[in-house]
Design a protein around this motif. Sequence first.
Motif, PDB file in Angstrom:
ATOM      1  N   LEU A 113      -9.319 144.508 122.652  1.00  0.00           N
ATOM      2  CA  LEU A 113     -10.819 143.801 123.020  1.00  0.00           C
ATOM      3  C   LEU A 113     -10.398 142.515 122.874  1.00  0.00           C
ATOM      4  O   LEU A 113     -11.140 142.193 122.443  1.00  0.00           O
ATOM      5  N   ASP A 114     -10.783 142.176 124.732  1.00  0.00           N
ATOM      6  CA  ASP A 114     -11.093 140.735 124.732  1.00  0.00           C
ATOM      7  C   ASP A 114     -12.552 140.291 124.676  1.00  0.00           C
ATOM      8  O   ASP A 114     -13.148 140.489 125.713  1.00  0.00           O
ATOM      9  N   ARG A 115     -12.966 139.615 123.397  1.00  0.00           N
ATOM     10  CA  ARG A 115     -14.978 139.987 123.133  1.00  0.00           C
ATOM     11  C   ARG A 115     -15.476 139.209 124.286  1.00  0.00           C
ATOM     12  O   ARG A 115     -16.448 139.009 124.835  1.00  0.00           O
ATOM     13  N   ASN A 116     -14.637 137.953 124.865  1.00  0.00           N
ATOM     14  CA  ASN A 116     -14.958 137.064 126.068  1.00  0.00           C
ATOM     15  C   ASN A 116     -15.345 137.456 127.308  1.00  0.00           C
ATOM     16  O   ASN A 116     -16.409 137.642 128.164  1.00  0.00           O
ATOM     17  N   SER A 118     -14.820 141.145 127.983  1.00  0.00           N
ATOM     18  CA  SER A 118     -15.543 142.630 127.566  1.00  0.00           C
ATOM     19  C   SER A 118     -14.495 143.030 128.226  1.00  0.00           C
ATOM     20  O   SER A 118     -14.809 143.973 128.761  1.00  0.00           O
ATOM     21  N   VAL A 193      -9.744 149.333 119.321  1.00  0.00           N
ATOM     22  CA  VAL A 193     -10.316 148.420 119.083  1.00  0.00           C
ATOM     23  C   VAL A 193      -8.983 147.517 119.198  1.00  0.00           C
ATOM     24  O   VAL A 193      -8.808 145.801 119.167  1.00  0.00           O
ATOM     25  N   ASP A 218     -13.220 152.130 117.458  1.00  0.00           N
ATOM     26  CA  ASP A 218     -14.117 151.240 117.594  1.00  0.00           C
ATOM     27  C   ASP A 218     -15.215 152.103 116.682  1.00  0.00           C
ATOM     28  O   ASP A 218     -14.517 153.135 116.415  1.00  0.00           O
TER      29      ASP A 218
END
Length: 386
Positions: A113-116, A118, A193, A218
């Motif tokens: 998952l790339d949190r920038n 999403s 994740v 997750d």
Amino acid sequence: MNIHEYQAKEILSTYGIPVPRGRVALTSDQVERAAKELGGHCVVKAQIYAGGRGKAGGVKVVHHPEQAQDLGKELFGKRLVTPQTGPEGLKVRRILVEEAVEVAREFYLSITLDRNSSRYCLIASAEGGVDIEEVAKRSPEKILMFTIDPALGLRPYQARKLAISLGLTGSICEDCVTLMLNLYRVCQEKDCVLVEINPLVVTRAGWLLAMDAKTSFDDNAIFRHHEYPDMMDYSQLDTLEINAGKYDLSYIKLSGNIGCMVNGAGLAMATLDVLAEYGGQPANFLDVGGGATREKVAEAFKIILEDADARGVFVNIFGGIMRCDVIALGIIEAAGEVNCTLPIVVRMDGSQVEEGKRLLAESGLNVQSADNLGDGAAKIVAMLRQ
Ligand code: ADP
Ligand code: MG
């Protein structure tokens, strides 16, 4: 939530991703038997919740079942220290015995998952293997990245483009496309994740194979997968974190000497910052959340006191939903039960605060009340210095 390599490989295998033949062993005799079944020449792999095992001596090739057994004796119970475990290492309780694969090339492949953005992103490199961290540092251009649009999913042409960039051609390239699409299905359906295959290998015989596998689920999606809790290996977790989990408390171990009980993540961050400002070092923090009961506060307090590094306790709670007298009673109950003599500073505010302060003052504990966050931080630091 993490699982072991062998469990991750079982999942990959059910999604059609090829993995080496292997057996899990819980004793060195089982290691020997598994090695015999696999023909003697095999790889013995310590199962811990961390990577970097190869370089730490946790992954070794053996040539006879007896050699596998000796290695099993050496590894079981040993704390394996890798760059991902911290200085105490993680205890080896399970071993995966696997056929030894003749490798032609090693790649890196993961979806995380790339949190920038999403979004899930696919990461690949033609220079996979045990030195991937070095490659990322030294030549980041060798790490390929592709963000997946959740509405479209991963399309075959996108996977193919990436496989071609890795230098793959012909049927191996098509196998890699299928593998990437299957890996994306694993991510989505298992609520991951991270799914990482490092190395993904092309064997001498010309097959693609996931030679290592790492999967993290997750935590927020565990309720959708009834089998996950049973897959957890509690020997790999901090015992205090396990206890906190049972009472639905968030406990995080840190490296200082002041145990911290707070409510809410925002207040936790502010507490750690202000404590640092006054020269204090948190040993941990425990978030009791909103609306905790007296029992929950007592359990939380006991967990903090069980941390051998905690030389004092700082409680910082805003009693909006929680009543301050309930918090005070929970602390008094827990401290009494374990005969706590450590210095305690309680900063609480809100509903029933005067009653809470009175209960603490009359409790006979080594406790001081504070009027605000700065006052509380200064007091616990001063009490510890005495
Ligand atoms: P870690 O990433 O924790 O170091 P791996 O499972 O990736 O552990 O193993 C480390 C290295 O050992 C791999 O990069 C690979 O070169 C080698 N290896 C692992 N499994 C096998 C196997 N079944 N056959 C041959 N070599 C293996
Ligand atoms: Mg690996």
